[in-house]
Scaffold this active site. Sequence first.
Site, mmCIF file in Angstrom:
data_model
loop_
_atom_site.group_PDB
_atom_site.id
_atom_site.type_symbol
_atom_site.label_atom_id
_atom_site.label_comp_id
_atom_site.label_asym_id
_atom_site.label_seq_id
_atom_site.Cartn_x
_atom_site.Cartn_y
_atom_site.Cartn_z
ATOM 1 N N GLY A 65 4.602 2.983 3.989
ATOM 2 C CA GLY A 65 4.128 4.356 4.173
ATOM 3 C C GLY A 65 4.953 5.321 3.343
ATOM 4 N N SER A 66 4.956 6.566 3.778
ATOM 5 C CA SER A 66 5.654 7.598 3.008
ATOM 6 C C SER A 66 7.173 7.468 3.165
ATOM 7 C CB SER A 66 5.229 8.981 3.522
ATOM 8 O OG SER A 66 5.692 9.134 4.854
ATOM 9 N N ARG A 84 9.058 9.838 4.087
ATOM 10 C CA ARG A 84 9.390 10.549 5.325
ATOM 11 C C ARG A 84 9.280 9.585 6.513
ATOM 12 N NH1 ARG A 84 6.565 13.655 9.000
ATOM 13 N NH2 ARG A 84 4.650 13.009 7.983
ATOM 14 N N GLY A 94 9.466 6.361 6.346
ATOM 15 C CA GLY A 94 10.486 5.329 6.204
ATOM 16 C C GLY A 94 11.850 5.778 6.703
ATOM 17 N N GLU A 108 8.702 -0.357 2.490
ATOM 18 C CA GLU A 108 7.959 -0.266 1.231
ATOM 19 C C GLU A 108 7.337 1.124 1.237
ATOM 20 O OE1 GLU A 108 5.495 -0.115 -1.395
ATOM 21 O OE2 GLU A 108 4.227 -1.550 -0.342
ATOM 22 N N CYS A 132 0.609 2.889 -3.852
ATOM 23 C CA CYS A 132 2.029 3.234 -4.001
ATOM 24 C C CYS A 132 2.461 2.945 -5.430
ATOM 25 C CB CYS A 132 2.871 2.508 -2.979
ATOM 26 S SG CYS A 132 2.652 0.751 -3.058
HETATM 27 C C1 UN1 Z 1 0.404 -0.490 -2.181
HETATM 28 O O1 UN1 Z 1 -0.120 0.410 -2.802
HETATM 29 O O2 UN1 Z 1 0.936 -0.268 -1.057
HETATM 30 O O3 UN1 Z 1 0.565 -3.769 -7.211
HETATM 31 C C2 UN1 Z 1 0.421 -1.905 -2.608
HETATM 32 C C3 UN1 Z 1 -0.416 -3.257 -6.676
HETATM 33 C C4 UN1 Z 1 -1.019 -3.983 -5.493
HETATM 34 C C5 UN1 Z 1 -0.335 -3.630 -4.231
HETATM 35 C C6 UN1 Z 1 -0.159 -2.160 -3.971
HETATM 36 N N1 UN1 Z 1 -0.913 -5.406 -5.726
HETATM 37 O O4 UN1 Z 1 -0.915 -2.218 -7.059
#
Ligand code: UN1
Length: 503
Positions: free
Chosen positions: A241-242, A244, A246, A263, A297
Site C-alpha cells: 500500500g501507500s 503512509r 506502511g 511493499e 507501484c
Molecule cells: C504492484 O503494483 O503492486 O512489476 C505490483 C509489475 C508487476 C507487479 C506490480 N509485476 O509491474
Amino acid sequence: MVSTQDVLNRLGIARLNPGAATGDWIATHGPELISYSPINGQELGRVQTAQRQDLEQVIAVATEAFHAWRMMPAPQRGMIVREIGLELREHLDDLGALVSLEMGKILAEGRGEVQEMIDVADFAVGLSRQLYGLTMHSERPGHRMYEQWHPLGHVGVITAFNFPAAVWAWNALIAAVCGDCIVWKPSEQTPLTAIAVQHICDRVLARHGLKGIFNLVIGSVGDIGEPMLADRRFPLISATGSCRMGRRVGAVVGERLGRTLLELGGNNGIIVMDDADVELAARAALFGAVGTAGQRCTSLRRLFLHRQIAGPMMERLKAAYAQVKIGHPLEAGTLMGPLINRQAVETMQAGLATIREQGGEVLYGGRALEGCYVEPTIVRAPAPLPIMQEEIFAPILYVVEFDHLDQAMAWHNDVPQGLSSAMFTGGLIPAETFLSHRGSDCGIANINIGTSGAEIGGAFGGEKDTGGGRESGSDSWKAYMRRQTVTINWSRDLPLAQGIQFG
Ligand code: UN1
C-alpha cells in the site's frame, strides 16, 4: 464482450452475500460492503464484512489448520499449491475479467495478473523441494553445524486494490509451501476478486480434506486491519500500500517486535541516454506510464531525457499517447480503463493544479473525463518540481531534460521512494554506471526495459520509503520461515567455542 453476470456465476459469486453461505464461510457481523465497478458505477456485488469477533474465529480455524499443515512434508504442500495453479489456469479468463470489472485495468492486464499468479504457483511448487539451509564447518572437533528453516505460523497478508489477486499469490502461495497459514485482508475496493480466489483455494483444499490454510477476512482497516497488526499471533504481516500505510504497519507491528514485509509506494524513473533506441524507450514509457492507468507501484512517473534525443523522443511519445484508446477495459482495443474511484480522479486533478503552480507545463492530456476516466497526461518540467517527490497514483508522466548523466542520476535518486528504475542506452559505460553502487538506489534496476512488468522469478520490492521488503521470487521465501541454527556435538568431549576454558 463477456457478460458480468456470467463471469460472476462461473466464479461462484452469483449469490451476492457469501457471508453465511456454503462450506466454511462464517456468518459475519460487520456492515455490508458494496463493490462498484469503476467502469460505469454498476453494483457488482454485496459482501457482509467481518468484525473483530469474526477475525477471532478465523484465527482459531487457522491455528487448528497450522498444526497439521506444518507437519505435512513441504513437497506435499507443494502439490496442493500445484492444484491451485491448475485451477487458476482453468479460471484465467473469468478471474482476469473480474479483476478488470472490479479494478478497472484492461483485460490483457487482468489476465496478465492471473498469469502472474499461475507463474508464482509454479515457482512455489519447485520451491517446495528447495527450502535449503546452509551447512557450516564447526570450529570444534566432532561438531556439526547447519541451519534449517521452519514454518513461521500465521502470516497476515494485506493487499491493495491495484493488484487485487497477484500480490496475494506472491505471498500466500509461497508462505503456504513454507508451511504457514495465511489470513488475507484484501482492499475494500476489490472484495469480489478476493472471494473468487478464496473459492478456488477452498475447492482444492476440500479435495484433500483440508481447510483453514488460506483464509479471507473482508473488513475495514479499523475492524480488521488494525487488530491484525497488533496481534502477536501474526509473527509476520506482509502489507502492500501507500508509504503512509506502511509507516503505521511498521510502527504497530514493530512495537510488538513482530516482522513486517512492506511493499509501499514507488516513484519510478527512466533515464534515456543520447545513444538510446528512442523507439524502444517511447514504447516502454507508454506501457509504464499509461498501463493500469498509472496505478501500479511500478508505474513510470519520471522520464529523464538527454537533451540530444528529447525532441524525437517527445514526438514519438506524444504520437503514442494520441493512439491510446480510453474506455471500457473489457472492450478490444482499449489501452486505458478508469481510475479506481472518483476520489482518485480528484487527487489527480488536485495534483495537476499543484504541478501548474510549481511551473510544470501540461504537454498532453490532463482532463478528467466522465465517471472515473481521465486523460493520460504528460507534464514538462524545466527541473524536478517539489511535487515530484510524491507518488500520485494516476497516469501523470513528468518529463525533464538533462545534459549529463551525473545530473540525471542525482535527480533520479532524489526522491523518498526506491522501487523500480530503468535506463535506455546502447552503451556499456552508462549502463554499468546506472547499475553500480553510485547508480540507481532502487530495488529494481533495468536496462532497455521499462520500470513496470517485472517477472515473478526475481525478488520484488524496493528501498527507502518503499519499505525494504522483497516478495515473490529468488530467496524471498525466507521471510515466511524462521531460521534455526543447529549445532550437534558428536564427540565425547565438551569443547567451548572461542577456545574458552571453563573450570
Ligand atoms: C504492484 O503494483 O503492486 O512489476 C505490483 C509489475 C508487476 C507487479 C506490480 N509485476 O509491474
